[in-house]
Design an enzyme around this catalytic site. Sequence first.
Site, PDB file in Angstrom:
ATOM      1  N   THR A 133     -11.241  -2.696  54.281  1.00 35.98           N
ATOM      2  CA  THR A 133     -12.209  -1.478  54.104  1.00 35.98           C
ATOM      3  C   THR A 133     -12.109  -0.839  53.009  1.00 35.98           C
ATOM      4  OG1 THR A 133     -12.594   0.453  55.123  1.00 35.98           O
ATOM      5  CG2 THR A 133     -10.593  -0.336  55.529  1.00 35.98           C
ATOM      6  N   GLU A 135     -12.048   2.203  52.901  1.00 38.15           N
ATOM      7  CA  GLU A 135     -11.107   3.289  53.183  1.00 38.15           C
ATOM      8  C   GLU A 135      -9.705   3.197  52.472  1.00 38.15           C
ATOM      9  OE1 GLU A 135     -11.527   6.348  55.269  1.00 38.15           O
ATOM     10  OE2 GLU A 135     -13.365   5.812  54.288  1.00 38.15           O
ATOM     11  N   TYR A 157      -5.900   5.567  59.730  1.00 37.28           N
ATOM     12  CA  TYR A 157      -6.692   4.211  59.565  1.00 37.28           C
ATOM     13  C   TYR A 157      -6.633   3.436  58.642  1.00 37.28           C
ATOM     14  CZ  TYR A 157     -10.833   1.450  59.176  1.00 37.28           C
ATOM     15  OH  TYR A 157     -11.924   0.085  59.293  1.00 37.28           O
ATOM     16  N   LYS A 161      -4.960  -0.175  57.821  1.00 36.64           N
ATOM     17  CA  LYS A 161      -5.605  -0.926  57.172  1.00 36.64           C
ATOM     18  C   LYS A 161      -4.959  -1.731  55.872  1.00 36.64           C
ATOM     19  CE  LYS A 161      -9.334  -2.202  59.769  1.00 36.64           C
ATOM     20  NZ  LYS A 161      -9.967  -3.491  60.097  1.00 36.64           N
TER      21      LYS A 161
HETATM   22  P1  NAP Z   1     -16.515  -1.587  65.807  1.00 40.86           P
HETATM   23  O1  NAP Z   1     -17.991  -1.549  66.137  1.00 40.86           O
HETATM   24  O2  NAP Z   1     -15.923  -0.308  66.126  1.00 40.86           O
HETATM   25  O3  NAP Z   1     -15.973  -2.780  66.694  1.00 40.86           O
HETATM   26  C1  NAP Z   1     -14.481  -2.858  66.878  1.00 40.86           C
HETATM   27  C2  NAP Z   1     -14.331  -4.077  67.807  1.00 40.86           C
HETATM   28  O4  NAP Z   1     -12.912  -4.177  67.930  1.00 40.86           O
HETATM   29  C3  NAP Z   1     -14.906  -3.861  69.069  1.00 40.86           C
HETATM   30  O5  NAP Z   1     -15.288  -5.199  69.591  1.00 40.86           O
HETATM   31  C4  NAP Z   1     -13.857  -3.349  69.982  1.00 40.86           C
HETATM   32  O6  NAP Z   1     -13.684  -3.891  71.293  1.00 40.86           O
HETATM   33  C5  NAP Z   1     -12.633  -4.266  69.520  1.00 40.86           C
HETATM   34  N1  NAP Z   1     -11.293  -3.812  69.624  1.00 40.86           N
HETATM   35  C6  NAP Z   1     -10.801  -2.528  69.405  1.00 40.86           C
HETATM   36  N2  NAP Z   1      -9.479  -2.507  69.948  1.00 40.86           N
HETATM   37  C7  NAP Z   1      -9.196  -3.849  70.302  1.00 40.86           C
HETATM   38  C8  NAP Z   1      -7.978  -4.348  70.601  1.00 40.86           C
HETATM   39  N3  NAP Z   1      -6.846  -3.607  71.023  1.00 40.86           N
HETATM   40  N4  NAP Z   1      -8.020  -5.676  70.949  1.00 40.86           N
HETATM   41  C9  NAP Z   1      -9.053  -6.535  70.805  1.00 40.86           C
HETATM   42  N5  NAP Z   1     -10.391  -6.014  70.253  1.00 40.86           N
HETATM   43  C10 NAP Z   1     -10.119  -4.577  70.149  1.00 40.86           C
HETATM   44  O7  NAP Z   1     -16.432  -1.790  64.283  1.00 40.86           O
HETATM   45  P2  NAP Z   1     -17.430  -2.487  63.309  1.00 40.86           P
HETATM   46  O8  NAP Z   1     -18.259  -1.466  62.681  1.00 40.86           O
HETATM   47  O9  NAP Z   1     -18.101  -3.808  63.820  1.00 40.86           O
HETATM   48  O10 NAP Z   1     -16.155  -3.116  62.323  1.00 40.86           O
HETATM   49  C11 NAP Z   1     -15.504  -4.400  62.385  1.00 40.86           C
HETATM   50  C12 NAP Z   1     -14.265  -4.439  61.573  1.00 40.86           C
HETATM   51  O11 NAP Z   1     -14.606  -3.881  60.342  1.00 40.86           O
HETATM   52  C13 NAP Z   1     -13.339  -3.373  61.966  1.00 40.86           C
HETATM   53  O12 NAP Z   1     -12.192  -3.925  61.812  1.00 40.86           O
HETATM   54  C14 NAP Z   1     -13.510  -2.035  61.086  1.00 40.86           C
HETATM   55  O13 NAP Z   1     -12.352  -1.468  60.975  1.00 40.86           O
HETATM   56  C15 NAP Z   1     -13.823  -2.839  59.880  1.00 40.86           C
HETATM   57  N6  NAP Z   1     -14.664  -2.117  58.913  1.00 40.86           N
HETATM   58  C16 NAP Z   1     -15.994  -1.678  59.060  1.00 40.86           C
HETATM   59  C17 NAP Z   1     -16.599  -1.287  58.164  1.00 40.86           C
HETATM   60  C18 NAP Z   1     -17.969  -0.591  58.514  1.00 40.86           C
HETATM   61  O14 NAP Z   1     -18.582   0.188  57.914  1.00 40.86           O
HETATM   62  N7  NAP Z   1     -18.565  -0.945  59.847  1.00 40.86           N
HETATM   63  C19 NAP Z   1     -16.280  -1.169  56.994  1.00 40.86           C
HETATM   64  C20 NAP Z   1     -15.417  -1.749  56.613  1.00 40.86           C
HETATM   65  C21 NAP Z   1     -14.361  -2.308  57.472  1.00 40.86           C
HETATM   66  P3  NAP Z   1     -14.606  -2.694  72.114  1.00 40.86           P
HETATM   67  O15 NAP Z   1     -16.049  -3.093  72.246  1.00 40.86           O
HETATM   68  O16 NAP Z   1     -13.697  -3.003  73.506  1.00 40.86           O
HETATM   69  O17 NAP Z   1     -14.054  -1.326  72.067  1.00 40.86           O
HETATM   70  O1  F7E Z   2     -17.985   9.237  58.332  1.00 39.42           O
HETATM   71  C1  F7E Z   2     -18.789  12.514  57.479  1.00 39.42           C
HETATM   72  C2  F7E Z   2     -17.178  12.352  57.506  1.00 39.42           C
HETATM   73  O2  F7E Z   2     -17.446   8.158  60.659  1.00 39.42           O
HETATM   74  C3  F7E Z   2     -18.800   8.866  57.241  1.00 39.42           C
HETATM   75  C4  F7E Z   2     -15.936   3.062  59.625  1.00 39.42           C
HETATM   76  O3  F7E Z   2     -16.485   2.196  59.872  1.00 39.42           O
HETATM   77  O4  F7E Z   2     -16.505   3.085  57.327  1.00 39.42           O
HETATM   78  C5  F7E Z   2     -16.438   3.932  58.444  1.00 39.42           C
HETATM   79  O5  F7E Z   2     -15.723   5.120  58.224  1.00 39.42           O
HETATM   80  C6  F7E Z   2     -18.605  10.354  56.484  1.00 39.42           C
HETATM   81  C7  F7E Z   2     -17.172  10.896  56.531  1.00 39.42           C
HETATM   82  O6  F7E Z   2     -17.470   6.556  58.648  1.00 39.42           O
HETATM   83  C8  F7E Z   2     -19.590  13.841  60.573  1.00 39.42           C
HETATM   84  O7  F7E Z   2     -16.475  13.183  57.297  1.00 39.42           O
HETATM   85  C9  F7E Z   2     -19.951  14.389  58.560  1.00 39.42           C
HETATM   86  O8  F7E Z   2     -17.034  11.606  55.284  1.00 39.42           O
HETATM   87  O9  F7E Z   2     -19.571   7.475  59.859  1.00 39.42           O
HETATM   88  P1  F7E Z   2     -18.228   7.777  59.427  1.00 39.42           P
HETATM   89  P2  F7E Z   2     -16.047   6.470  57.581  1.00 39.42           P
HETATM   90  O10 F7E Z   2     -15.132   7.381  58.034  1.00 39.42           O
HETATM   91  O11 F7E Z   2     -16.687   6.379  56.253  1.00 39.42           O
HETATM   92  C10 F7E Z   2     -15.334   2.646  56.790  1.00 39.42           C
HETATM   93  C11 F7E Z   2     -15.778   1.729  55.336  1.00 39.42           C
HETATM   94  C12 F7E Z   2     -14.585   1.965  57.921  1.00 39.42           C
HETATM   95  O12 F7E Z   2     -13.706   0.995  57.521  1.00 39.42           O
HETATM   96  C13 F7E Z   2     -14.379   2.560  58.970  1.00 39.42           C
HETATM   97  O13 F7E Z   2     -13.960   1.606  60.050  1.00 39.42           O
HETATM   98  O14 F7E Z   2     -19.449  11.188  57.155  1.00 39.42           O
HETATM   99  N1  F7E Z   2     -19.205  13.263  58.702  1.00 39.42           N
HETATM  100  N2  F7E Z   2     -20.271  14.787  59.712  1.00 39.42           N
HETATM  101  C14 F7E Z   2     -19.097  12.801  59.866  1.00 39.42           C
HETATM  102  N3  F7E Z   2     -18.715  11.580  60.381  1.00 39.42           N
HETATM  103  C15 F7E Z   2     -18.745  11.500  61.833  1.00 39.42           C
HETATM  104  N4  F7E Z   2     -18.104  10.321  62.454  1.00 39.42           N
HETATM  105  N5  F7E Z   2     -19.181  12.502  62.569  1.00 39.42           N
HETATM  106  C16 F7E Z   2     -19.816  13.668  62.078  1.00 39.42           C
HETATM  107  O15 F7E Z   2     -20.248  14.589  62.815  1.00 39.42           O
END
Ligand code: NAP
Ligand code: F7E
Length: 375
Positions: A133, A135, A157, A161
């Site tokens: 990620t 992050e 987190y 990661k």
């Molecule tokens: P998400 O919607 O939060 O999905 C996370 C998945 O992991 C869900 O299926 C969840 O199951 C499962 N999970 C959580 N804890 C688990 C455990 N202990 N054992 C088995 N499964 C578990 O995340 P996403 O947005 O699809 O992202 C997919 C991956 O990419 C994650 O690793 C995230 O950290 C990473 N990532 C995401 C982004 C982004 O912008 N979306 C960017 C960079 C990296 P449940 O449905 O049961 O909760």
């Molecule tokens: O926040 C700001 C918050 O929670 C984005 C995950 O998929 O992407 C995700 O992480 C920004 C942050 O995503 C609210 O402070 C303001 O600066 O949507 P987010 P994230 O933290 O960028 C990365 C790439 C991952 O890997 C992660 O798994 O938005 N923000 N107000 C807020 N964020 C939330 N959630 N809620 C608010 O009310």
Amino acid sequence: MGKSKIALITGITGQDGSYLTEFLINKGYVVHGIIRRSSSFNTGRIDHLYTNPEILNTKLFLHYGDVTDTSNLNRLLEKTHPDEIYNLAAQSHVKVSFEVPEYTAEVDAIGTLRFLDAIRETGLKTKFYQASTSELFGKVQSIPQNENTPFYPRSPYGVAKIYGYWIVVNYREAYNLFACNGILFNHESPRRGETFVTRKITRAVAKIVCGYQKNIKLGNLNAKRDWGYAPEYCEGMWMMLQQNYPEDYVLATGETHTVREFVDLAFKGLGVELEWQGEKEREKGVVKNIDDSLLLEGLINVKPLYKELVLKYIKKNNVVVEVDKNYYRPTEVDLLIGDASKAYNNLGWKPKTKFEELVNIMTLADFEKVIKRGY
Ligand code: NAP
Ligand code: F7E
């Protein structure tokens, strides 16, 4: 016809897991997904596949499991013999990781190690994708960020990661595993979890316009993110595993926008122009103008209903956005902007959906849901 490739996906019930499953099934794969036992249904994002009798138990198999359970992972590897593994499972919420840091490390860091070690132990010839990620870049050390930018994570987190990232690199070098880190910048869609900021905004805006909610409370409006469209990023994951050599890749759009800009566009798509007043915790988003010529094209056929709703519930000077410090993070990632040139040059991967289009896709989807179901 050749034998179908087999993929094993952790996190199949999540946003990315669901798009990746669709993509792989369309490519002719047999997909095995690991789902967690939950007290209520957690398969909403894959129900359209899971309930299709032509797919279930022929192209898609689901298994109970958890990346915190080593014996379960070993068993599933031996049972499914995957050609490719996509490790998407994670406690993926950055703010929540401050509340459950140890659990986040258990799943996001050690969960990755468990899988790699199970591959090593079983001697299976399989390719491994790790959901790394942006992050990792956290307090960014250069702009834009690419595969050579030093890491500086800013949350439990991000720190968990980073372990996942390095253990992938280490097992690749030590045991010659085909393992890749996809360093993905934020990617969103109508299937995004409701507590991530983009989806929280589009859902709330739809509800505000339809009179189900008065306003939305947000944290840091100045945070800047590089937001792309999730299905395109899932294709990029697959592309990484089709190369001759395992390498790590950044996937990003190369554009960055503030949370405030996201809010502005979401309201605009539903015909509401905002004006921002005040500063910091006192900042507010106020309705400046209502103009149905701004309405998204996809909504033209619901225009009379829309007009009825919006004129009833939205008035000039209504405060529709407020800042709530509870959503601030102890340490914030202020700015992310990625450089995905390596993915473009080596994989031919390029994001297609632009920021405004992404906001519109999500706003439209949530508006349609709210109109139909009220939530
Ligand atoms: P998400 O919607 O939060 O999905 C996370 C998945 O992991 C869900 O299926 C969840 O199951 C499962 N999970 C959580 N804890 C688990 C455990 N202990 N054992 C088995 N499964 C578990 O995340 P996403 O947005 O699809 O992202 C997919 C991956 O990419 C994650 O690793 C995230 O950290 C990473 N990532 C995401 C982004 C982004 O912008 N979306 C960017 C960079 C990296 P449940 O449905 O049961 O909760
Ligand atoms: O926040 C700001 C918050 O929670 C984005 C995950 O998929 O992407 C995700 O992480 C920004 C942050 O995503 C609210 O402070 C303001 O600066 O949507 P987010 P994230 O933290 O960028 C990365 C790439 C991952 O890997 C992660 O798994 O938005 N923000 N107000 C807020 N964020 C939330 N959630 N809620 C608010 O009310």
